[in-house]
Scaffold this motif. Sequence first.
Motif, short mmCIF file in Angstrom:
data_model
loop_
_atom_site.label_atom_id
_atom_site.label_comp_id
_atom_site.label_asym_id
_atom_site.label_seq_id
_atom_site.Cartn_x
_atom_site.Cartn_y
_atom_site.Cartn_z
N GLY A 104 0.81 -1.21 0.00
CA GLY A 104 0.00 0.00 0.00
C GLY A 104 0.84 1.25 0.00
N ALA A 105 1.92 1.27 0.79
CA ALA A 105 2.80 2.44 0.84
C ALA A 105 3.52 2.65 -0.48
CB ALA A 105 3.80 2.28 1.98
N ALA A 106 3.80 1.57 -1.21
CA ALA A 106 4.42 1.71 -2.52
C ALA A 106 3.47 2.41 -3.49
CB ALA A 106 4.82 0.34 -3.06
N LEU A 107 2.20 2.06 -3.43
CA LEU A 107 1.20 2.73 -4.27
C LEU A 107 1.09 4.21 -3.89
CD1 LEU A 107 -1.63 0.02 -4.29
CD2 LEU A 107 -0.13 0.63 -6.19
N VAL A 108 1.10 4.48 -2.58
CA VAL A 108 1.01 5.87 -2.12
C VAL A 108 2.23 6.66 -2.55
CG1 VAL A 108 0.93 7.34 -0.08
CG2 VAL A 108 -0.49 5.29 -0.18
N LEU A 109 3.41 6.02 -2.55
CA LEU A 109 4.62 6.70 -2.99
C LEU A 109 4.48 7.22 -4.42
CD1 LEU A 109 7.58 7.51 -2.58
CD2 LEU A 109 8.23 5.23 -3.37
N LEU A 110 3.94 6.39 -5.30
CA LEU A 110 3.72 6.83 -6.68
C LEU A 110 2.74 8.00 -6.72
CD1 LEU A 110 3.38 3.32 -8.37
CD2 LEU A 110 5.36 4.86 -8.49
N TYR A 111 1.74 7.96 -5.84
CA TYR A 111 0.72 9.00 -5.85
C TYR A 111 1.27 10.33 -5.35
CZ TYR A 111 -3.58 11.53 -5.12
OH TYR A 111 -4.56 12.49 -5.17
N ARG A 119 -6.14 18.13 -9.48
CA ARG A 119 -7.60 18.32 -9.44
C ARG A 119 -8.39 17.03 -9.61
NH1 ARG A 119 -6.90 22.88 -6.89
NH2 ARG A 119 -5.97 24.56 -8.14
N LEU A 120 -7.76 15.97 -10.10
CA LEU A 120 -8.48 14.72 -10.36
C LEU A 120 -8.39 13.74 -9.20
CD1 LEU A 120 -7.49 14.12 -14.10
CD2 LEU A 120 -9.59 15.13 -13.20
N ALA A 121 -7.96 14.20 -8.05
CA ALA A 121 -7.77 13.31 -6.90
C ALA A 121 -9.00 12.47 -6.58
CB ALA A 121 -7.33 14.12 -5.68
N PRO A 122 -10.21 13.06 -6.45
CA PRO A 122 -11.38 12.24 -6.14
C PRO A 122 -11.65 11.16 -7.19
CG PRO A 122 -11.86 14.56 -5.78
CD PRO A 122 -10.55 14.50 -6.51
N VAL A 123 -11.28 11.45 -8.43
CA VAL A 123 -11.50 10.47 -9.51
C VAL A 123 -10.65 9.22 -9.26
CG1 VAL A 123 -11.29 10.03 -11.98
CG2 VAL A 123 -12.07 12.27 -11.16
N VAL A 124 -9.43 9.42 -8.75
CA VAL A 124 -8.56 8.29 -8.45
C VAL A 124 -9.22 7.38 -7.41
CG1 VAL A 124 -6.32 7.59 -7.54
CG2 VAL A 124 -6.49 9.59 -9.04
N SER A 125 -9.78 7.98 -6.37
CA SER A 125 -10.46 7.19 -5.34
C SER A 125 -11.64 6.42 -5.92
CB SER A 125 -10.94 8.10 -4.20
OG SER A 125 -9.86 8.67 -3.51
N ILE A 126 -12.38 7.07 -6.79
CA ILE A 126 -13.53 6.41 -7.42
C ILE A 126 -13.09 5.25 -8.30
CG2 ILE A 126 -15.42 6.73 -9.07
CD1 ILE A 126 -15.65 9.62 -8.02
N VAL A 127 -12.01 5.44 -9.04
CA VAL A 127 -11.49 4.39 -9.91
C VAL A 127 -11.04 3.19 -9.09
CG1 VAL A 127 -9.63 3.77 -11.50
CG2 VAL A 127 -10.86 5.92 -11.81
N VAL A 128 -10.31 3.44 -7.99
CA VAL A 128 -9.86 2.34 -7.13
C VAL A 128 -11.06 1.60 -6.53
CG1 VAL A 128 -8.51 1.71 -5.10
CG2 VAL A 128 -7.69 3.51 -6.62
N LEU A 129 -12.07 2.36 -6.08
CA LEU A 129 -13.27 1.74 -5.53
C LEU A 129 -13.97 0.88 -6.58
CD1 LEU A 129 -15.37 1.36 -3.31
CD2 LEU A 129 -16.45 3.51 -4.06
N ALA A 130 -14.06 1.39 -7.80
CA ALA A 130 -14.68 0.63 -8.89
C ALA A 130 -13.91 -0.66 -9.16
CB ALA A 130 -14.75 1.49 -10.15
N PHE A 131 -12.58 -0.56 -9.13
CA PHE A 131 -11.75 -1.75 -9.33
C PHE A 131 -12.02 -2.79 -8.25
CE2 PHE A 131 -7.82 -4.01 -8.18
CZ PHE A 131 -7.62 -4.74 -9.35
N VAL A 132 -12.12 -2.35 -7.00
CA VAL A 132 -12.39 -3.28 -5.90
C VAL A 132 -13.74 -3.96 -6.10
CG1 VAL A 132 -12.89 -3.43 -3.42
CG2 VAL A 132 -10.93 -2.07 -4.24
N VAL A 133 -14.75 -3.20 -6.52
CA VAL A 133 -16.09 -3.77 -6.70
C VAL A 133 -16.12 -4.75 -7.87
CG1 VAL A 133 -18.47 -3.22 -7.33
CG2 VAL A 133 -17.24 -1.77 -5.68
N LEU A 153 -7.84 5.84 -0.09
CA LEU A 153 -8.04 6.99 0.78
C LEU A 153 -7.00 8.09 0.55
CD1 LEU A 153 -8.82 5.16 4.14
CD2 LEU A 153 -10.46 6.24 2.58
N ALA A 154 -5.90 7.76 -0.10
CA ALA A 154 -4.81 8.73 -0.28
C ALA A 154 -5.24 10.02 -0.98
CB ALA A 154 -3.65 8.07 -1.03
N PRO A 155 -5.99 9.96 -2.08
CA PRO A 155 -6.39 11.21 -2.72
C PRO A 155 -7.24 12.11 -1.82
CG PRO A 155 -6.66 9.37 -4.23
CD PRO A 155 -6.39 8.79 -2.88
#
Length: 254
Positions: A104-111, A119-133, A153-155
């Motif tokens: 998880g920290a490796a993913l956050v490092l890239l972010y 400005r697209l931060a919330p979109v990243v969270s939505i995309v990750v949530l969609a991937f999980v679903v 949660l990072a964005p």
Amino acid sequence: MSLFARSLIFYGVLTVALLALVTKAHALVLPAGLASQVGHNSEALLFALLVCAEVQFFRPWARRTARPWFWTVLVAAVMFLAAYLLLHSGWTSTLVTLNEPIFGAALVLLYVMVPRPFRLAPVVSIVVLAFVVVAFDTALVLDQAESLVPFMLAPLAFDVFDRTILEPEQPDRPSLRVLWIVLLLAVGLTFMLLAPWAREDLQGWLRYGIDYGQRASEAYWGWVLVHVYFGYVLGARWRRAAPEGARTSSVDQA
């Protein structure tokens, strides 16, 4: 107290606590029930340690180099490899479980290396949530709840509720930070209380969602520690004395 002293105390306390949980030394001084509950939070401690170090030390350094993304991808790749090797190491479960906060920290490092403002931060969270679903039944999603949820949660953490962590020049909004911390605690506690009910008959999207949210509970505690560190342990000192590499620069605009 100086910025260095505050940092030393924070990293020292979290490291000692992490070692106590990994070695189960905490069980020698805590009641059995409480020790069992506390023992599940080693992932939160390691995640907070790694993310705080990424933001405070690696990010400013990398952005002063000629090839920041080269070093970022290299370090992230090493972390991914370490998480993979740890997962398949066959070591004790208290060590193997730490593959998730490393991943998880490796993913956050890239972010965190993405130029700000983002400005697209919330979109990243939505995309990750969609991937999980969508990929919920896959081994990656089921086994990496404590990696994917922290990244999701990072964005919100960095670019919505507490922007001064990555952009120290932004106006500090303590009420927004407190609201976010309260939300994280409330979500974590809610999943904790509902999980026993959900697991009585683990069927249907609601019960599965509660179970998954509870399995990722270390994500909420880990992010709370990150916000407490930058918002209160370092506080205004971070916003005043953040290294030049932590501030918006021509690198961000490139």
